[in-house]
Design a protein around this motif. Structure first.
Motif, PDB file in Angstrom:
ATOM      1  N   ARG A  60      65.670 -32.147  -2.078  1.00  0.00           N
ATOM      2  CA  ARG A  60      66.692 -33.144  -2.132  1.00  0.00           C
ATOM      3  C   ARG A  60      65.993 -34.464  -2.955  1.00  0.00           C
ATOM      4  O   ARG A  60      66.879 -35.078  -3.591  1.00  0.00           O
ATOM      5  CB  ARG A  60      66.925 -33.549  -0.608  1.00  0.00           C
ATOM      6  CG  ARG A  60      67.887 -34.688  -0.519  1.00  0.00           C
ATOM      7  CD  ARG A  60      68.441 -35.114   0.659  1.00  0.00           C
ATOM      8  NE  ARG A  60      69.282 -36.218   0.733  1.00  0.00           N
ATOM      9  CZ  ARG A  60      69.823 -36.723   1.508  1.00  0.00           C
ATOM     10  NH1 ARG A  60      69.693 -36.183   2.897  1.00  0.00           N
ATOM     11  NH2 ARG A  60      70.442 -37.784   1.854  1.00  0.00           N
ATOM     12  N   LEU A  61      64.702 -34.781  -2.762  1.00  0.00           N
ATOM     13  CA  LEU A  61      64.190 -35.776  -3.575  1.00  0.00           C
ATOM     14  C   LEU A  61      64.501 -35.531  -5.101  1.00  0.00           C
ATOM     15  O   LEU A  61      64.927 -36.421  -5.709  1.00  0.00           O
ATOM     16  CB  LEU A  61      62.871 -35.934  -3.088  1.00  0.00           C
ATOM     17  CG  LEU A  61      61.978 -37.082  -3.858  1.00  0.00           C
ATOM     18  CD1 LEU A  61      62.571 -38.392  -3.786  1.00  0.00           C
ATOM     19  CD2 LEU A  61      60.464 -36.790  -3.492  1.00  0.00           C
ATOM     20  N   MET A  62      64.190 -34.562  -5.299  1.00  0.00           N
ATOM     21  CA  MET A  62      64.150 -34.103  -7.208  1.00  0.00           C
ATOM     22  C   MET A  62      65.412 -34.288  -7.550  1.00  0.00           C
ATOM     23  O   MET A  62      65.840 -34.635  -8.594  1.00  0.00           O
ATOM     24  CB  MET A  62      63.273 -32.556  -7.351  1.00  0.00           C
ATOM     25  CG  MET A  62      62.003 -32.811  -6.830  1.00  0.00           C
ATOM     26  SD  MET A  62      60.990 -34.100  -7.162  1.00  0.00           S
ATOM     27  CE  MET A  62      60.997 -33.684  -9.053  1.00  0.00           C
ATOM     28  N   VAL A  63      66.326 -33.518  -6.625  1.00  0.00           N
ATOM     29  CA  VAL A  63      67.987 -33.583  -7.271  1.00  0.00           C
ATOM     30  C   VAL A  63      68.457 -34.837  -7.152  1.00  0.00           C
ATOM     31  O   VAL A  63      69.047 -35.514  -8.249  1.00  0.00           O
ATOM     32  CB  VAL A  63      68.713 -32.546  -6.488  1.00  0.00           C
ATOM     33  CG1 VAL A  63      70.172 -32.769  -6.744  1.00  0.00           C
ATOM     34  CG2 VAL A  63      68.227 -31.062  -6.539  1.00  0.00           C
ATOM     35  N   GLY A  64      68.043 -35.572  -6.035  1.00  0.00           N
ATOM     36  CA  GLY A  64      68.491 -37.200  -6.036  1.00  0.00           C
ATOM     37  C   GLY A  64      68.136 -38.139  -7.059  1.00  0.00           C
ATOM     38  O   GLY A  64      68.674 -38.670  -7.779  1.00  0.00           O
TER      39      GLY A  64
END
Length: 436
Positions: A60-64
């Motif tokens: 989620r961090l990388m996609v965000g």
């Protein structure tokens, strides 16, 4: 890399919950609640292994970070730094407490894009289309093409020859290969001779300088080809030498020219603009809905095709991204030659037919006038969402940047709808100021 864990977060005794300190009506926080993050966790977890490497960053961090980068028109370095400074960015990426360290190194975004590939970016784009629900399922779409310019300088034959010479000298120095001559001083003087090649009296001098640069490059290539087999490096650099020879032989009016050493797939597109006659990059097709202006399809073309030949690809992507084919596609006159493509009717501006009724004429006129709405959409993609110049490598980089720019546009439309819903007073104030 270890698979991102899905364990529950344990709150700290000394830190308050980040969401309790932020405005719950902020559009970015509202967007974070409707994005199906679990879908990305399930889809991208196959790209990780459990027993190799250090623990990876949460998906989620990388996609965000990828979404925020394109949404706010930031580079990889800037989005990582802004994430540290902005609590709303941290909450959007799933943080429960304010973080005082950088989330990751900027190069990890490069590795993550390579890991998920174009298929993973396609999932993110389809998510942005699905957020709009029925608004993205209109029967009529607008289609247009633009050029996504690559991050290269204006190409000239002399500039390419000089770069080939510099690369060959650097290669010899890196492997300790002795050279009879590097031609460094002569190349400097030849560079000065080429500066004023447009001047009538200096054109012949510039032509002689270009010819000499090609000769020097050929001398260095032949010398290194003789020396490299002794160092067991011939096969490693043979492909590069073939590219250099092809560049040195090409003439101004040749087709399929190479305009860049680090981006050899770039081609020249003449769009007829007064301020920018030629653009160097890749042609991109964009399709948006007729009324809601939601981008439902984008395609990056690896070859310079006529606009009418790009219709099958873009219409297929429209069907793939939203699960429904378009009944009508309104295009400009650049798409002449196509009346129907795979069951989709192509509408072009032109003279009214005698058999058309007054209603049919007015309807067609309004459709063609409404098609112009896609032009400012392309302008916003270029100025606000990093489509003006693509810094990602290769043809796959062209597709990834285009998909993420379209995703950012769709999410921006969703954010604006939420903003006007929660702050209608500001909307009325703006309209009152305009009327006054």
């Amino acid at each position: 890399m270890l698979t991102p864990s899905k364990t529950f977060h344990q709150s700290s005794l000394f830190e308050t919950d980040l969401l309790l300190q932020l405005d719950p009506t902020d559009p970015l926080l509202k967007l974070s609640t409707v994005i199906p993050w679990h879908m990305f966790d399930e889809a991208f977890s196959i790209h990780y292994t459990e027993d190799i490497g250090a623990p990876s960053k949460p998906i989620r961090l990388m996609v965000g970070l990828l979404i925020l980068k394109q949404l706010e028109n930031l580079s990889d370095e800037a989005v990582v730094l802004q994430w540290k400074r902005n609590p709303y960015y941290q909450a959007f990426c799933g943080m429960q407490e304010f973080q005082r360290k950088l989330p990751c190194h900027s190069t990890e975004l490069v590795h993550f894009r390579k890991r998920i590939g174009a298929e993973g970016i396609e999932r993110i784009f389809q998510m942005s289309v699905g957020l709009h629900g029925r608004m993205a399922l209109e029967d009529t779409v607008h289609i247009d093409t633009t050029v996504q310019e690559k991050n290269i300088t204006y190409p000239t034959d002399s500039k390419l020859a000089i770069r080939i010479i510099n690369r060959l000298n650097k290669l010899a120095k890196a492997h300790g290969i002795p050279q009879r001559r590097t031609f460094v001083k002569e190349v400097k003087s030849l560079r000065l001779d080429i500066r004023h090649f447009r001047h009538v009296k200096k054109r012949a001098k510039a032509k002689r300088a270009l010819k000499r640069l090609r000769t020097i490059a050929g001398i260095l290539i032949r010398e290194l080809r003789r020396e490299l087999p002794q160092y067991c490096l011939f096969e490693r650099y043979q492909k590069d030498f073939l590219l250099y020879e092809r560049i040195l032989k090409q003439q101004p009016k040749d087709t399929d020219k190479i305009y860049s050493l680090h981006e050899p797939q770039v081609y020249c597109v003449a769009k007829g603009k007064d301020h920018n006659q030629y653009e160097y990059g890749s042609k991109a097709s964009i399709a948006c809905t007729a009324r809601s202006n939601i981008i439902v399809g984008v395609v990056s073309h690896e070859q310079n095709q006529h606009d009418s030949h790009t219709l099958p690809e873009i219409l297929k992507h429209v069907e793939t991204s939203r699960g429904k084919t378009a009944k009508q596609a309104v295009c400009d006159r650049g798409y002449r030659g196509k009346g129907e493509v795979n069951g989709t009717k192509i509408i072009l501006p032109g003279k009214a037919l005698k058999r058309d009724t007054r209603y049919q004429r007015d309807k067609k006129r309004k459709q063609c006038r409404r098609r112009a709405a896609i032009e400012p959409i392309i302008g916003h993609l270029k100025s606000d969402h990093r489509l003006a110049r693509n810094y990602l490598k290769g043809a796959i980089g062209d597709l990834i940047n285009l998909l993420m720019a379209a995703c950012a546009w769709n999410l921006k439309q969703w954010l604006l709808a939420i903003f006007w819903f929660f702050f209608p007073a500001k909307k009325m104030a703006i309209f009152t100021r305009i009327s006054d």
